[in-house]
Design a protein around this motif. Structure first.
Motif, mmCIF file in Angstrom:
data_model
loop_
_atom_site.group_PDB
_atom_site.id
_atom_site.type_symbol
_atom_site.label_atom_id
_atom_site.label_comp_id
_atom_site.label_asym_id
_atom_site.label_seq_id
_atom_site.Cartn_x
_atom_site.Cartn_y
_atom_site.Cartn_z
ATOM 1 N N GLY A 1 -10.027 58.158 27.321
ATOM 2 C CA GLY A 1 -9.342 57.678 28.515
ATOM 3 C C GLY A 1 -9.483 58.592 29.706
ATOM 4 N N GLY A 2 -10.565 59.342 29.751
ATOM 5 C CA GLY A 2 -10.766 60.254 30.869
ATOM 6 C C GLY A 2 -10.068 61.589 30.711
ATOM 7 N N VAL A 3 -9.356 61.800 29.592
ATOM 8 C CA VAL A 3 -8.692 63.079 29.357
ATOM 9 C C VAL A 3 -9.756 64.138 29.083
ATOM 10 C CG1 VAL A 3 -7.143 64.362 27.849
ATOM 11 C CG2 VAL A 3 -6.636 61.986 28.436
ATOM 12 N N PRO A 4 -9.781 65.245 29.839
ATOM 13 C CA PRO A 4 -10.726 66.317 29.533
ATOM 14 C C PRO A 4 -10.402 66.885 28.144
ATOM 15 C CG PRO A 4 -9.748 66.615 31.711
ATOM 16 C CD PRO A 4 -8.947 65.557 31.010
ATOM 17 N N MET A 5 -11.343 66.759 27.211
ATOM 18 C CA MET A 5 -11.019 67.113 25.837
ATOM 19 C C MET A 5 -10.792 68.608 25.649
ATOM 20 S SD MET A 5 -10.673 64.265 24.514
ATOM 21 C CE MET A 5 -10.480 64.731 22.803
ATOM 22 N N GLY A 6 -11.415 69.427 26.469
ATOM 23 C CA GLY A 6 -11.135 70.852 26.404
ATOM 24 C C GLY A 6 -9.698 71.153 26.768
ATOM 25 N N ASP A 7 -9.207 70.513 27.831
ATOM 26 C CA ASP A 7 -7.812 70.699 28.242
ATOM 27 C C ASP A 7 -6.860 70.170 27.169
ATOM 28 O OD1 ASP A 7 -8.819 71.737 30.563
ATOM 29 O OD2 ASP A 7 -8.356 69.983 31.795
ATOM 30 N N ALA A 8 -7.226 69.030 26.573
ATOM 31 C CA ALA A 8 -6.389 68.471 25.519
ATOM 32 C C ALA A 8 -6.312 69.440 24.342
ATOM 33 C CB ALA A 8 -6.955 67.126 25.052
ATOM 34 N N ALA A 9 -7.440 70.055 23.996
ATOM 35 C CA ALA A 9 -7.461 70.995 22.878
ATOM 36 C C ALA A 9 -6.586 72.208 23.159
ATOM 37 C CB ALA A 9 -8.899 71.427 22.588
ATOM 38 N N VAL A 10 -6.624 72.697 24.389
ATOM 39 C CA VAL A 10 -5.778 73.850 24.741
ATOM 40 C C VAL A 10 -4.307 73.470 24.620
ATOM 41 C CG1 VAL A 10 -5.105 75.395 26.620
ATOM 42 C CG2 VAL A 10 -7.525 74.934 26.185
ATOM 43 N N ALA B 1 -13.429 75.541 25.395
ATOM 44 C CA ALA B 1 -12.108 75.665 26.028
ATOM 45 C C ALA B 1 -11.198 76.580 25.212
ATOM 46 C CB ALA B 1 -11.475 74.289 26.196
ATOM 47 N N LEU B 2 -11.262 76.451 23.910
ATOM 48 C CA LEU B 2 -10.407 77.282 23.066
ATOM 49 C C LEU B 2 -10.883 78.739 23.056
ATOM 50 C CD1 LEU B 2 -9.867 74.869 20.039
ATOM 51 C CD2 LEU B 2 -8.206 75.509 21.795
ATOM 52 N N ARG B 3 -12.165 78.932 23.311
ATOM 53 C CA ARG B 3 -12.684 80.294 23.369
ATOM 54 C C ARG B 3 -12.298 80.992 24.672
ATOM 55 N NH1 ARG B 3 -17.445 78.870 22.864
ATOM 56 N NH2 ARG B 3 -17.505 78.898 20.593
ATOM 57 N N ASN B 4 -12.120 80.204 25.715
ATOM 58 C CA ASN B 4 -11.934 80.789 27.048
ATOM 59 C C ASN B 4 -10.558 80.563 27.644
ATOM 60 O OD1 ASN B 4 -14.693 81.665 27.202
ATOM 61 N ND2 ASN B 4 -15.268 79.526 27.549
ATOM 62 N N CYS B 5 -9.632 79.998 26.894
ATOM 63 C CA CYS B 5 -8.335 79.684 27.475
ATOM 64 C C CYS B 5 -7.479 80.937 27.640
ATOM 65 C CB CYS B 5 -7.609 78.640 26.643
ATOM 66 S SG CYS B 5 -7.075 79.192 25.020
ATOM 67 N N ALA B 6 -6.297 80.754 28.186
ATOM 68 C CA ALA B 6 -5.431 81.876 28.547
ATOM 69 C C ALA B 6 -5.147 82.770 27.341
ATOM 70 C CB ALA B 6 -4.122 81.346 29.122
ATOM 71 N N PRO B 7 -5.205 84.088 27.541
ATOM 72 C CA PRO B 7 -4.959 85.011 26.424
ATOM 73 C C PRO B 7 -3.627 84.789 25.730
ATOM 74 C CG PRO B 7 -5.872 86.173 28.312
ATOM 75 C CD PRO B 7 -5.561 84.777 28.782
ATOM 76 N N ALA B 8 -2.629 84.303 26.454
ATOM 77 C CA ALA B 8 -1.323 84.078 25.834
ATOM 78 C C ALA B 8 -1.415 83.112 24.670
ATOM 79 C CB ALA B 8 -0.337 83.542 26.870
ATOM 80 N N VAL B 9 -2.415 82.217 24.718
ATOM 81 C CA VAL B 9 -2.615 81.263 23.632
ATOM 82 C C VAL B 9 -3.739 81.725 22.714
ATOM 83 C CG1 VAL B 9 -3.294 78.903 23.041
ATOM 84 C CG2 VAL B 9 -1.742 79.317 24.951
#
Length: 752
Positions: A348-357, A388-396
Motif C-alpha cells: 500500500g505504498g508503505v516504505p518497507m524499511g520504515d515499517a521494519a524499523v 533499514a534495520l542496519r542503519n536505523c537509530a542506535p537507540a533501536v
C-alpha cells in the motif's frame, strides 16, 4: 549483528585437550551429575574436625535438566553417564567425552546444549546407537555402556542451531500431546539444537489482545482459523477457516505450548515465539478512527488478514498488548520470528524499511536485546528491510539483532547469501520436506560442500544451521546428517558417513544393511541443487491424471535411479533377522519399502496411459489392476506401524486435520493446494486414494473399449471434501508383521 566463529580442534577421535579453564574432577569449577547412588562431592578433604573445607565455587550451570533428558530417553542406562558442567574459556560451546571414575563414561560440556550434543555424539560414535526422529536402536545397548578408547572433543562451529518451520505445527499435527512434544524436544536437544520455533498457541494471545480493543469472542472466532491452519494465519496468508474449536481443546493446546516453552528454557535453549507484525481483525479501522489498515488481498484462494501500517500510532499499543499477554501465557522470549508480507501481500505504498524499523522498535521496547528471526524464502527478507534495520537509530538497532534462517541454502544452483543479505547474520538451512509428504531423500552433498565453504569464507555472516522441514519426524537419516553440520566445520566424506550410518542406526554392523545404505546414499541422498530441496512425492496421492508427474503443482519428477533404490530395499530386508526387534530397523523397513512402491507408480502410470491411448483393453485391465493392488498392498504395509496410521495423525483433530492433508480447505484453494500436505498413511490410502483411482479407471474404460469417445469427469474436490467431513474414526494400533508384508511387496515388485 551476530558474528560468526571459526574454531579448530573438532573431531570424533583423538585427545583434543581441555574444554575450558580448570576442567577436571575436583577442580571446583565443575558441576557433576551422576547416578543417584554416587555420593556427591562436598568439597571436604577428610573427616577430621580440625580441617574445614572451603565452599566450592558455584557451578556454571545446573546439569539436572540434562540429566532429565537422559532419564527420559535412556531410562536403563542414564545412571552410567556422568555429566559435568565446566566453565567456558571462550564463547564457543564445547564438549568432551572421556572415561569416568564414577560411571561408564563422563561427558563434560560448557552448556546444557553442548552436554547433550556430547551425549548424542557418544551414543553414535562410541556406543554405536542412535536416538532420532523417528526411531532408535537403544535396544542394542549392552548392560554396561562402552567407554571411549581416547577422549573425544567437539566444538560448535556456529552459535545458532535452529529447528522447525512456521508450518510444522500444521503439517506435523496441531493436536500433538505433550508426550509427543516432549520426545521431539528431547531428541532435538540431544542433537545440539539451541533454538526451536514454537508458533502454536498464539490464538489465545490474539484473543486477549483484541478483547482489549473491543472485539467480542464470536468476532474473533470468525477471524481465527482452526488449529491446523493457524500457521498460515500467523504468516498472514489466510483467516477464518473452519469452525471455532472447543474451548477445552484450545486450552489443552495452550497448556502444551506452555510446557514446551518451559522445557526449552529449563534446558537452556531458546523457544522462538512469533512476534507482532500488524495483523488486525476485520473492521479495525472502523473501530479505531484514523487507523491506517491495508487489505492484503488473496493468497491461494484465501482472504489474507488485514495489515496495520506499523508506523501508525495504534501499532505500538497493540504490540505492547501482544508482548504483554504472550509473556503472561508463555514467558518472556529473547527471539521472535516475523516476516513482513510473507509470500506477497499489499504494501500500500508503505516504505518497507520504515515499517521494519517500527516493528523492531516495538519489539525492542517490549524485549530489549531480542533477536528478530526472519525466514529466507521467496524474496524474503527484502534488502530495503535489512538495510533499514542496519542503519536505523542506535537507540533501536544498537541493541537488536537480526537472524535470517535460510530455507533455500541447498535449493538453487546459485548460492551467495553474503551478496543477497549484505552481511546480515544467517543460518544455513534446508526445507527437505514440504507439506509433510511421504518422501525420502536430500541434497546432502550440497549441504557438506556449501556449508563448509561459506563457513570458511573471509568475513562470513554464516552464524548457524536451520533444520526447517514443514513437518518433523520424517527421514531420520537426513535429520542426523544435517544436525551434525553444526559440529563439523570442514568438508567430510558423505560416502564414508553413510557407510557407517547403518551400524549406528541399527546398533550393529550388518553387511546387508551397510550395502543397502551405500546405495541409498548414492541415490536418494545424492540429489543435486537446481530447483528443488526435496525428493519426488507419490503419484498414488495425486488427483487422478494419466499424465501426472507430481501429486502437487510444480513438484519434482523422479530425482534418482529407482531401480537401484528398489534393489537396496531388497538388500535391507536381507539384514540379520535379529535386527527386527530394533525400532529404527522396523521403521526403516516400512518407510523404504513404502518408497519403493511409490517409485513403482512412476513406472506404471506411463504404461497405463499408453494402454489407454492405444485402446489396449487387456493391457489396461492388467496395469490398472496392478496399480490398485499396489495401493492395497501399500495400505497393508503401513498398517503395521502406528507412525504410518491415519488414526495416529488425526489424534483429536476434526475436519481441519482431515482437510489439511487432502483438499487443503475450500474448493478454490484446492485448485492449487490439494494434496500439498498429502501423505501415505494406512486408512488414507484405502478410503481416499484408492477410491479416487478406482473411479478414474472405471471412467476411462469405455474409451479404451471404444464404446465412448470421452470419459466422465469426476469432481475430486467433492469426493475428498465428503471424506474430510465424514468424521470416520481410524485405528491407532498397528496390525500385522511389517517384515512379512515388506517381503510381499518386494516379491510384487520383482514380478513386474
Amino acid at each position: 549483528m551476530i558474528g560468526r566463529r571459526r574454531v579448530m580442534g573438532y573431531g570424533i577421535a583423538g585427545t583434543l585437550g581441555a574444554i575450558g579453564v580448570g576442567v577436571g574432577v575436583g577442580s571446583g569449577l565443575v558441576a557433576r551429575s551422576v547416578a543417584r547412588s554416587v555420593r556427591p562431592d562436598t568439597g571436604r578433604v577428610d573427616a577430621s574436625p580440625s580441617r574445614v573445607s572451603e565452599p566450592a565455587p558455584a557451578p556454571p550451570f545446573d546439569t539436572a535438566p540434562a540429566r532429565g533428558v537422559l532419564e527420559r530417553l535412556l531410562a536403563g542406562h542414564a545412571d552410567q553417564i556422568e555429566l559435568l558442567a565446566v566453565r567456558a574459556a571462550d564463547d564457543v560451546e564445547r564438549y568432551r567425552i572421556r572415561t569416568s571414575v564414577l560411571a561408564a563414561v563422563t561427558v563434560e560440556g560448557t552448556s546444557i546444549a553442548a552436554l547433550l550434543a556430547g551425549v548424542g555424539w557418544y551414543l553414535k560414535y562410541v556406543a554405536d546407537v542412535t536416538v532420532s526422529l523417528p526411531g532408535d536402536s537403544l535396544g542394542r545397548l549392552p548392560a554396561v555402556l562402552p567407554t571411549p578408547r581416547a577422549p573425544i572433543a567437539g566444538a560448535a562451529a556456529v552459535k545458532h542451531r535452529f529447528a522447525l518451520n512456521d508450518t510444522e505445527n500444521g503439517y506435523a499435527g496441531a493436536y500433538r500431546s505433550w508426550a509427543e512434544w516432549e520426545r521431539t524436544l528431547d531428541v532435538l536437544a540431544l542433537h545440539g539444537f539451541t533454538e526451536v520455533l514454537i508458533p502454536a498457541g498464539q490464538d489465545e494471545v490474539y484473543r486477549r489482545v483484541f478483547a482489549e480493543f473491543g472485539y467480542r469472542p464470536d468476532e474473533l472466532d470468525a477471524w481465527i482459523p482452526a488449529a491446523s491452519y493457524q500457521p498460515w494465519w500467523l504468516l498472514g496468508n489466510l483467516q477464518g477457516f473452519d469452525a471455532p474449536e472447543d474451548p477445552a481443546v484450545r486450552q489443552a493446546g495452550v497448556t502444551v505450548v506452555q510446557q514446551a516453552a518451559d522445557r526449552l528454557r529449563e534446558l537452556g535453549l531458546t523457544p522462538v515465539l512469533p512476534g507482532y507484525l500488524g495483523e488486525v481483525p476485520p473492521g479495525f479501522a472502523r473501530r479505531n478512527a484514523g487507523a491506517r489498515v491495508l487489505g492484503q488481498g488473496i493468497w491461494n484462494g484465501y482472504q489474507r488478514p488485514d495489515w496495520l501500517d506499523p508506523r501508525d500510532p495504534h501499532f505500538a499499543r497493540i504490540a505492547e498488548s501482544f508482548y504483554r499477554h504472550q509473556a503472561d501465557l508463555y514467558g518472556r522470549g529473547t527471539a521472535y520470528k516475523m516476516d513482513l508480507l510473507h509470500e506477497g501481500g499489499n504494501s500500500g505504498g508503505v516504505p518497507m524499511g520504515d515499517a521494519a524499523v517500527a516493528v523492531m522498535t516495538a519489539l525492542q521496547t517490549a524485549r530489549p536485546g531480542a533477536t528478530w528471526v526472519m525466514l529466507g524464502w521467496d524474496g524474503n527478507p527484502r534488502r530495503d528491510v535489512l538495510d533499514a534495520l542496519r542503519n536505523c537509530a542506535p537507540a533501536v538497532c544498537a541493541r537488536s539483532e537480526v537472524l535470517i534462517i535460510d530455507g533455500c541454502s541447498d535449493r538453487f544452483a546459485a548460492f551467495d547469501r553474503e551478496a543477497d543479505w549484505d552481511g546480515t547474520a544467517y543460518a544455513f538451512g534446508t526445507i527437505p520436506n514440504f507439506g509433510g509428504r511421504s518422501l525420502l531423500g536430500a541434497n546432502a552433498a550440497t549441504w557438506s560442500d556449501r556449508y563448509s565453504k561459506a563457513l570458511a569464507a573471509n568475513g562470513t555472516a554464516l552464524s548457524g544451521i536451520a533444520w526447517l522441514p514443514e513437518a518433523s519426524s520424517h527421514d531420520p537419516a537426513a535429520f542426523e546428517l544435517f544436525a551434525e553440520l553444526a559440529w563439523r566445520p570442514d568438508p567430510f566424506d558423505l560416502s564414508d558417513w553413510f557407510a557407517h550410518y547403518a551400524a549406528r542406526r541399527y546398533g550393529t554392523v550388518d553387511a546387508a544393511a551397510t550395502q543397502a545404505w551405500q546405495t541409498f546414499a548414492q541415490t536418494a541422498y545424492s540429489l543435486p541443487p537446481g530447483t528443488y530441496s526435496q525428493a519426488q512425492d507419490s503419484l498414488f496421492t495425486a488427483w487422478p491424471d494419466l499424465s501426472a508427474t507430481s501429486a502437487v503443482a510444480g513438484g519434482p519428477e523422479m530425482r534418482y535411479d529407482a531401480t537401484s533404490f528398489q534393489s537396496a530395499v531388497g538388500m535391507l530386508l536381507q539384514a540379520d533377522p535379529a535386527l527386527r526387534t530394533i525400532d529404527a530397523y522396523r521403521y526403516d523397513i516400512v518407510d523404504f519399502t513404502r518408497q519403493a512402491l511409490a517409485n513403482h507408480a512412476r513406472v506404471l502410470l506411463p504404461k497405463i496411459k499408453a494402454a489407454y491411448t492405444g485402446h489396449d483393453l487387456p493391457g489396461f485391465h492388467t496395469l490398472t489392476g496392478r496399480w490398485l493392488n499396489a495401493m492395497t498392498l501399500l495400505d497393508t504395509l503401513l498398517a503395521t506401524d502406528e507412525r504410518f496410521l491415519l488414526g495416529t495423525w488425526l489424534r483429536s483433530g476434526g475436519h481441519d486435520a482431515r482437510a489439511l492433508i487432502t483438499t487443503w480447505g475450500g474448493r478454490t484453494p484446492a485448485a492449487s493446494l490439494h494434496d500439498y500436505g498429502g501423505r501415505e498413511l494406512s486408512g488414507l490410502i484405502a478410503d481416499v486414494y484408492v477410491p479416487r483411482w478406482h473411479r478414474h479407471f472405471a471412467a476411462l474404460e469405455p474409451v479404451v473399449a471404444g464404446t465412448a469417445k470421452t470419459w466422465a469427469q469426476t469432481d475430486w474436490f467433492a469426493m475428498d471434501d465428503a471424506w474430510a467431513r465424514s468424521g470416520k474414526a481410524y485405528p491407532v494400533t498397528a496390525v500385522g508383521d511389517p517384515f512379512a508384508v515388506a517381503n510381499d511387496v518386494m516379491a510384487f515388485l520383482a514380478a513386474f
